[in-house]
Design an enzyme around this catalytic site. Structure first.
Site, PDB file in Angstrom:
ATOM      1  N   GLY A   9     -63.657 -22.891 -80.508  1.00 20.42           N
ATOM      2  CA  GLY A   9     -62.675 -22.805 -81.634  1.00 20.42           C
ATOM      3  C   GLY A   9     -63.093 -21.362 -82.007  1.00 20.42           C
ATOM      4  N   ASP A  83     -74.474 -27.161 -80.619  1.00 24.36           N
ATOM      5  CA  ASP A  83     -73.976 -26.114 -81.540  1.00 24.36           C
ATOM      6  C   ASP A  83     -74.150 -24.875 -80.992  1.00 24.36           C
ATOM      7  OD1 ASP A  83     -72.817 -25.716 -84.140  1.00 24.36           O
ATOM      8  OD2 ASP A  83     -74.482 -25.078 -85.126  1.00 24.36           O
ATOM      9  N   GLU A  84     -73.292 -23.991 -81.313  1.00 27.95           N
ATOM     10  CA  GLU A  84     -73.161 -22.504 -80.736  1.00 27.95           C
ATOM     11  C   GLU A  84     -73.433 -22.402 -79.290  1.00 27.95           C
ATOM     12  OE1 GLU A  84     -72.445 -20.244 -82.975  1.00 27.95           O
ATOM     13  OE2 GLU A  84     -73.003 -20.843 -84.756  1.00 27.95           O
ATOM     14  N   ALA A  85     -72.940 -23.431 -78.537  1.00 28.60           N
ATOM     15  CA  ALA A  85     -72.854 -23.406 -77.217  1.00 28.60           C
ATOM     16  C   ALA A  85     -72.560 -22.281 -76.342  1.00 28.60           C
ATOM     17  CB  ALA A  85     -72.334 -24.744 -76.554  1.00 28.60           C
ATOM     18  N   CYS A 141     -55.172 -17.726 -88.298  1.00 25.08           N
ATOM     19  CA  CYS A 141     -55.433 -16.159 -88.518  1.00 25.08           C
ATOM     20  C   CYS A 141     -55.783 -15.923 -90.017  1.00 25.08           C
ATOM     21  CB  CYS A 141     -54.481 -15.388 -87.834  1.00 25.08           C
ATOM     22  SG  CYS A 141     -54.501 -13.749 -88.126  1.00 25.08           S
ATOM     23  N   CYS A 144     -52.374 -13.867 -91.048  1.00 29.48           N
ATOM     24  CA  CYS A 144     -50.968 -14.607 -91.063  1.00 29.48           C
ATOM     25  C   CYS A 144     -51.060 -16.072 -90.949  1.00 29.48           C
ATOM     26  CB  CYS A 144     -50.150 -13.963 -90.018  1.00 29.48           C
ATOM     27  SG  CYS A 144     -50.827 -14.392 -88.336  1.00 29.48           S
TER      28      CYS A 144
END
Lengths: 208, 208, 208, 208
Positions: A9, A83-85, A141, A144
């Site tokens: 993500g 985490d933070e892979a 975003c 928008c």
């Protein structure tokens, strides 16, 4: 055979909060779960896994250049959360895939897809090659209401393409963006709609 | 703003059949759609887009090193479908993304995720970086009932890691495989379950 | 334990073509697969499973009110594919779920989600309750480029809400539509945008 | 036109935490978002939206039998998030769909799919009929490592099929379960594997 998951993500998509929620669910069911994070990410203190929403927990293992999980770690283990892979090495991701495959332990990796120049991180690349399941954690975003797919770097409030692709501790300078808003700000172009009207009569070749 | 889609799947996952089905739906609704394929893929004659199930159709445009879509192509266009998109150049994928974004025309790319050495193709890599939506077209492993995620190269019926990563016209020598069956055959290892029983008392470090 | 899948899509989303592609893949791998369809659907002759694209194959079993799969059917079976699953009875879907669960045979059901009045079919309802995986087969609206989610009934080219919810052999009178185009045509309302401008100053309560 | 989303998951799948994360992201971007919940759910005090992980926030609106959103609510609104959406009435879900469609405001509903008897809730049913996007929030079975798809009711630690399908304030008596574990406990049957061995020679008809 358990699966290797990559849940990617953009910035601010609550990846860490999802990880903490998964850890909470495992533990509430009396299951044993390990939380890992790359040593590299020491924004909140070495071991801290911290969501922007406030929730936090300590990682069980910091992954350094030589880290390998041992039978002590894997024994009676029900799941591994990372985490933070995006910051992992390809070799460590192969290690995780092997654990999922051969030890039947699900491994769920949360991370960014691309850096602020829309290039895969080394860890994201290997995960996109090896993962059994690729899921998106959606967010909107900054500018928008469309889905964010890119991460934009802001320096003094302006989009930038300069600098190293790993620069932690400066989280406030990255924002999630859709393809249009990213393009508009990074390339300094007008919005696609006005462009379209203007260029309707010109060759695409010329405009691209 | 329309989206850029990457629909990836292993060998034999009916990607081309899905493309032909999408083209059929567009045309049945009276909509204009373009079918593209890389020049490189000339297994069935230059223009042929052919599914293993028998269905086929001609591509409208063969993508070579200098191909660019023009306003003539894009005018009144409702969709673009791309076969074997793993063979596209990163530059052409950026061109497609721009068309989706600036001309509001959905672009759906079908292709393999990785080569037989589990490495992204250049086209797949750029698509995984830029696509608005990443979807999997599922298929089953040649050897068991699990989902296939890798493509295995067979030479004389045996798994191989040798040779160039693009070798067309020899489609029969690639089969879809899950992570376990791929590993078993490529590495010559025993099945993960029997390994596990044997190695339960050894350090993971040693076995990996 | 294998899974029960529900792959739903609007009219014209190539559900049957997807089924035929899956059957082809199974058989190409030397695997045994059964194709089922409800007796009810006899548009193309009793046994025919036919895609609008032209591809077709005979179903192995027609499901009537008393059909039950026996060990003869299930022996050495690698998969079950069901066409027009929205017309199945809840009882038969429970039967299929039991087969997936207890006999470790994946069951993939293809069907419509809702009828032309946006109500679940009896078969779709039970599938949405029991399926291990719910996937959408996407298609575009007949009237715009958005995703179709509803099925609109056309009588003499005009949207209709009258008549029974199962009426086969009259396929040409159903078209896929997005929520806006469905609403516009079924309710005879103006497009949402013009409505919005007009009603900006009125209470929503009044307009809904 | 914005979309109506249904994000369903079993008990303990962190649906509420996902909602709170989404609300946090919206507000962090300076966007206005409304959090709704059905009046019915007053486990944590009327307005409280509370995740099992500890995170909580107040809902902006409690949805009662006559609740309608007005232009005051919708003005400058960027998103609507709904907790425990399975308890909404079909009418209110149609109201939400209309807002997404006509006012271009995304509506994200989080809720259970089915009750402890594997039947859709009234709200889930209408959402599964109308939603533009249906996503699963995954969690694991209480008893094994497979994905949970059902909710099992426990009375004194034993599976039960009795009682009303809405019974709040007794959350501890519902657990997530996969199809096998649900079946084993609810029907009091042996595990599917041992059954299979035993019944291999009997007609399926007899065993089902």
């Amino acid at each position: 055979m358990a699966k290797l998951y990559f849940r990617y993500g953009a910035m601010g998509s609550a990846k860490t909060l999802n990880l903490l929620a998964a850890a909470h669910s495992y533990r509430q069911q009396g299951k044993k779960v390990l939380i890992l994070k790359p040593e590299l990410d020491n924004r909140f203190g070495n071991l801290k896994v911290k969501s922007r929403s406030g929730l936090e927990k300590d990682a069980d293992i910091l992954i350094g250049p030589d880290t390998q999980l041992t039978l002590d770690h894997l024994s009676h283990l029900n799941g591994i959360l990372v985490d933070e892979a995006q910051f992992l090495t390809p070799t460590f991701i192969e290690h995780l895939q092997q654990i999922a495959r051969d030890f039947d332990i699900p491994v769920i990796c949360y991370g960014l897809r691309t850096d602020f120049r829309t290039q895969l991180f080394a860890g994201s690349k290997r995960l996109l090659e090896l993962a059994d399941e690729i899921d998106e954690i959606k967010s909107t975003c900054q500018y928008c209401n469309k889905k964010a797919i890119f991460n934009m770097k802001l320096v003094d409030g302006k989009a930038s393409l300069d600098g190293p692709n790993i620069q932690l501790g400066a989280e406030e300078s990255y924002v999630p963006a859709c393809a249009s808003c990213y393009e508009d700000r990074v390339r300094g172009m007008k919005s696609s709609k006005s462009r379209r009207a203007v260029e309707e009569s010109e060759a695409v070749v010329a405009t691209i």
